[in-house]
Each structure stands twice: as structure tokens, then as C-alpha cells.
Motif scaffolding. Sequence first.
Motif, PDB file in Angstrom:
ATOM      1  N   ILE A  10      13.169   5.093  -1.201  1.00 25.52           N
ATOM      2  CA  ILE A  10      11.803   4.525  -1.939  1.00 25.52           C
ATOM      3  C   ILE A  10      10.877   5.611  -2.021  1.00 25.52           C
ATOM      4  CG2 ILE A  10       9.653   3.308  -1.171  1.00 25.52           C
ATOM      5  CD1 ILE A  10      11.747   1.418  -1.717  1.00 25.52           C
ATOM      6  N   CYS A  11      10.550   6.778  -1.380  1.00 29.60           N
ATOM      7  CA  CYS A  11       9.616   7.927  -1.633  1.00 29.60           C
ATOM      8  C   CYS A  11      10.278   8.672  -2.718  1.00 29.60           C
ATOM      9  CB  CYS A  11       9.591   8.612  -0.379  1.00 29.60           C
ATOM     10  SG  CYS A  11       8.294   7.675   0.546  1.00 29.60           S
ATOM     11  N   PHE A  12      11.764   8.923  -2.806  1.00 28.36           N
ATOM     12  CA  PHE A  12      12.320   9.630  -3.614  1.00 28.36           C
ATOM     13  C   PHE A  12      12.089   9.185  -4.937  1.00 28.36           C
ATOM     14  CE2 PHE A  12      15.625  10.619  -6.513  1.00 28.36           C
ATOM     15  CZ  PHE A  12      15.896  12.165  -6.364  1.00 28.36           C
ATOM     16  N   ALA A  13      12.141   7.893  -5.136  1.00 24.65           N
ATOM     17  CA  ALA A  13      12.007   7.015  -6.383  1.00 24.65           C
ATOM     18  C   ALA A  13      10.542   7.105  -6.811  1.00 24.65           C
ATOM     19  CB  ALA A  13      12.391   5.699  -6.224  1.00 24.65           C
ATOM     20  N   ALA A  14       9.616   7.116  -5.888  1.00 28.83           N
ATOM     21  CA  ALA A  14       8.164   7.295  -6.242  1.00 28.83           C
ATOM     22  C   ALA A  14       7.832   8.391  -7.276  1.00 28.83           C
ATOM     23  CB  ALA A  14       7.366   7.264  -5.189  1.00 28.83           C
ATOM     24  N   ASP A  15       8.739   9.579  -6.969  1.00 33.47           N
ATOM     25  CA  ASP A  15       8.412  10.673  -7.882  1.00 33.47           C
ATOM     26  C   ASP A  15       8.867  10.269  -9.401  1.00 33.47           C
ATOM     27  OD1 ASP A  15       7.497  12.225  -6.004  1.00 33.47           O
ATOM     28  OD2 ASP A  15       9.398  13.667  -6.012  1.00 33.47           O
TER      29      ASP A  15
ATOM     30  N   PRO B  82      17.985   4.892  -6.373  1.00 33.67           N
ATOM     31  CA  PRO B  82      17.681   5.039  -4.861  1.00 33.67           C
ATOM     32  C   PRO B  82      17.242   3.785  -4.365  1.00 33.67           C
ATOM     33  CG  PRO B  82      16.899   7.087  -6.336  1.00 33.67           C
ATOM     34  CD  PRO B  82      17.471   5.964  -6.970  1.00 33.67           C
ATOM     35  N   VAL B  83      16.210   3.062  -5.244  1.00 28.89           N
ATOM     36  CA  VAL B  83      15.644   1.819  -4.778  1.00 28.89           C
ATOM     37  C   VAL B  83      16.765   0.917  -4.566  1.00 28.89           C
ATOM     38  CG1 VAL B  83      14.010  -0.055  -5.187  1.00 28.89           C
ATOM     39  CG2 VAL B  83      13.651   2.245  -5.931  1.00 28.89           C
TER      40      VAL B  83
ATOM     41  N   LEU C 289       0.910  -1.310   0.046  1.00 27.55           N
ATOM     42  CA  LEU C 289       0.023   0.112  -0.058  1.00 27.55           C
ATOM     43  C   LEU C 289       0.830   1.106   0.050  1.00 27.55           C
ATOM     44  CD1 LEU C 289      -2.881   0.992   0.009  1.00 27.55           C
ATOM     45  CD2 LEU C 289      -2.801   0.956   2.711  1.00 27.55           C
ATOM     46  N   SER C 290       1.971   1.152   0.649  1.00 21.86           N
ATOM     47  CA  SER C 290       2.954   2.407   0.797  1.00 21.86           C
ATOM     48  C   SER C 290       3.355   2.847  -0.688  1.00 21.86           C
ATOM     49  CB  SER C 290       4.043   2.050   1.677  1.00 21.86           C
ATOM     50  OG  SER C 290       5.006   1.132   1.269  1.00 21.86           O
ATOM     51  N   PHE C 291       3.520   1.873  -1.855  1.00 22.86           N
ATOM     52  CA  PHE C 291       4.202   1.896  -3.006  1.00 22.86           C
ATOM     53  C   PHE C 291       2.785   2.825  -3.753  1.00 22.86           C
ATOM     54  CE2 PHE C 291       6.741  -1.836  -1.895  1.00 22.86           C
ATOM     55  CZ  PHE C 291       8.008  -1.103  -2.222  1.00 22.86           C
ATOM     56  N   VAL C 292       1.799   2.261  -3.738  1.00 21.80           N
ATOM     57  CA  VAL C 292       0.644   3.083  -4.180  1.00 21.80           C
ATOM     58  C   VAL C 292       0.144   4.215  -3.786  1.00 21.80           C
ATOM     59  CG1 VAL C 292      -1.899   2.477  -5.074  1.00 21.80           C
ATOM     60  CG2 VAL C 292      -0.515   0.455  -4.616  1.00 21.80           C
ATOM     61  N   LEU C 293       0.353   4.491  -2.421  1.00 18.94           N
ATOM     62  CA  LEU C 293      -0.125   5.739  -1.948  1.00 18.94           C
ATOM     63  C   LEU C 293       0.957   6.796  -2.095  1.00 18.94           C
ATOM     64  CD1 LEU C 293      -1.918   4.831   1.296  1.00 18.94           C
ATOM     65  CD2 LEU C 293      -3.043   5.844  -1.144  1.00 18.94           C
ATOM     66  N   ASN C 294       2.442   6.284  -2.277  1.00 16.76           N
ATOM     67  CA  ASN C 294       3.531   7.067  -2.302  1.00 16.76           C
ATOM     68  C   ASN C 294       3.337   7.697  -3.707  1.00 16.76           C
ATOM     69  OD1 ASN C 294       4.678   7.254   0.134  1.00 16.76           O
ATOM     70  ND2 ASN C 294       6.014   5.560  -0.298  1.00 16.76           N
ATOM     71  N   ARG C 295       3.048   6.532  -4.822  1.00 16.50           N
ATOM     72  CA  ARG C 295       2.980   7.272  -6.206  1.00 16.50           C
ATOM     73  C   ARG C 295       1.644   8.404  -6.122  1.00 16.50           C
ATOM     74  NH1 ARG C 295       5.684   8.262 -10.503  1.00 16.50           N
ATOM     75  NH2 ARG C 295       4.625   8.062 -12.338  1.00 16.50           N
ATOM     76  N   ALA C 296       0.777   7.886  -5.407  1.00 19.25           N
ATOM     77  CA  ALA C 296      -0.401   8.690  -5.643  1.00 19.25           C
ATOM     78  C   ALA C 296      -0.274  10.035  -5.165  1.00 19.25           C
ATOM     79  CB  ALA C 296      -1.610   8.236  -4.892  1.00 19.25           C
ATOM     80  N   MET C 297       0.481  10.339  -4.114  1.00 15.92           N
ATOM     81  CA  MET C 297       1.014  11.583  -3.425  1.00 15.92           C
ATOM     82  C   MET C 297       1.976  12.297  -4.466  1.00 15.92           C
ATOM     83  SD  MET C 297       1.358  10.957   0.780  1.00 15.92           S
ATOM     84  CE  MET C 297       1.925   9.070   0.767  1.00 15.92           C
ATOM     85  N   SER C 298       2.639  11.598  -5.015  1.00 17.24           N
ATOM     86  CA  SER C 298       3.346  12.215  -6.051  1.00 17.24           C
ATOM     87  C   SER C 298       2.844  12.681  -7.166  1.00 17.24           C
ATOM     88  CB  SER C 298       4.713  11.105  -6.417  1.00 17.24           C
ATOM     89  OG  SER C 298       5.418  11.803  -7.565  1.00 17.24           O
TER      90      SER C 298
END
Length: 345
Positions: free
Chosen positions: A105-110, A177-178, A33-42
Amino acid sequence: MENERVSRERRTHGPGLGRLVAWGVLASAFFSLSFVLNRAMSLSGGHWFWSASLRYAAMLLILGGWVGVRRGRDGLVEVARVFRSRPGFWLLSGGVGFGVFYAGICFAADHTPGWVLATTWQSTLLASPLVLRAFGLRVPLRGVFFIALVLVGISLVNLQEWRGGLSTRELVLGVVPVLVAALAYPFGNQMLNAARHGTSTRIAPIHSPALVDAASCVLLMVLGSVPFWCGLGLVMRPPAPSSSQVLQTLVVALSSGVIATPLFLRARTTASDAYSIAAVDATQAGEVVFALLGEVLLLGAPLPEAGALAGLLLVISGLVGFTLGSPAGADAEPSPSEQERANPG
């Protein structure tokens, strides 16, 4: 013969590999869920720093309250005592295992879709044996074969995304980063495992009931990551987060931090031989499937092309082969503590 007896006794009195793997797969569902929501926030313009740091701020409050409710004031006092007794250990394990890991992880989601990020994240299967070797443990060669299978699948997925229009810059910023995070996460976790089991000559064991409780372990590592987040915030100086980003990071904190992380650490710290530890790490491949389904259902993302699907199947095949390719503890080198018990004096 004595080593085999010790290994059998461990399997008799502790959870089997199948149960440890089941815990790991369940954790991967909540982690995804963190991958999905981090992408959504980005995609909605939220800064990646808040996606990362607010998760651990929420975890600090939630886990502190949870430990206080379950174990009372004595439980919190014990957590504080353990942290003060070895602050350098917790600053390193938490700063690397939680800070460097999740910032990457969060940097890469951008720069890349969440399910592609989750697929690349499976490179932690390669990092895990390297980390275990650095701590004096060995993973059998049959495990390395399945790790290679997973890495081929990761390469196919990212190659397909590059051919599909992802620029080289985006690919690099979404992959490097990943890869750093994939090394940082097992490093921090293995520091905790070694301190609990006394399996490394480089890390003195920590004897405390706090290390038997998964929530207390996570709380200790979150505390260790606080200086990292404060320092990163001073360097980044990001704009204030929106209310929706705060809410989404709270959901991520509950799903990935409060539910998945203690569940995963429970499986990993219960595992007592190198193969079982690496098998638990391998269950994170389940995040790929869950993240892909989440992006398709929640964000309307298109299904991947045939080449990416082939890579996805290789990743899952490597996971299945890794976890079913050997019985628990088979061919695994005994840990230092096992060797001492088998060969006293």
C-alpha cells in the motif's frame, strides 16, 4: 434442517449482518486516513518504508499499553504465551496480513493518488472469496456478481487516470503492489479467523481469551510482522525519516491501526459464515469515498472526471448490493465447525 437451526441460533445470539457491516463501514472511514496521509508523505518526499514500518512500531507500543491497562499484566502475559505457543503461525499471519499488505500500500502511494489507490484496493473483494475457498469456505454466486461489478468500477477509475496523463509505468507501480496487498490482507485475517473459530482443517484452533479481544489479536499480528519490517529495512536502507513523517505515521497508527483495525477484526472474527465474512470485507469499499473527500479537502486534489466517477459509483453499487443482497448466512455453506455440531459423530 439442523444446519438452519444452528444458523438461526447464531444470528439470534450474535450481532446481525447489519451491525457487522456498520462496524466495517466505520472502520473504513478511519482506514481511509492512511491513504490520504501516505499520499501526503509521498508528495513531501518521505520514504514509503518509514510510512509503513513506523505505523506498526507505534501500534506495538500503543496496543501493548492499551492491553496492559485494560487487562493488566495477566493480559500481556497471555498474549506472550499465545505467541510463543505458535510463533510460526503469527509470523506468517502477521508478516503477510500486516507486513506484505501495508508495504504494498505504501509503495503504491508513491505512484498514484490516494483515492485511486483506495479504489484499486477494493480488488480485495475478489481476493476474499479466493482466500475463503482456500480455507474450505464458499461465497454464494450472487456475491461473486457484485464483486465483478466492483472490479469493473476499479478498471474504469484506473483507465480514466491513465487517459488523464498517468504513465503506464506509474499505473503498473501503483496497481500491482495493491493487488498483492489485496490478497495478503484477507489471507492473514482469515488465518486468525480460522484459528479462533476452528473452521479450517489446515489450521489448528487456538483456545485463548486473547483471541476474543480484538486489541490483543491485533497486537499478536503486529508482533508477527516485526521480523518482516526488520528484514525489509535491512534490504532497503532508507534515509532517516523527518519529524513530520514520524508525526503523520503516528496519526495513521492511531486512526488505522489502533481504531480501525481492531474494529474491522471485531466484525470479521465475529462473522461465522462465508457470506458474512465476505460482506464485512466488502465494507472496505467505503474507503474510496472517504479517501476521495479527504484528498479534495486536505490536499486540494481535483474532483475526478466523469469516467472515474462512473467507476466510483459502480464500486459503491457493488458494495450496497453485496451487503443487502442476502440475509446473514443465507445460502452460505456451513463452516466445518457448524457441520460437526449439526452432525455429531
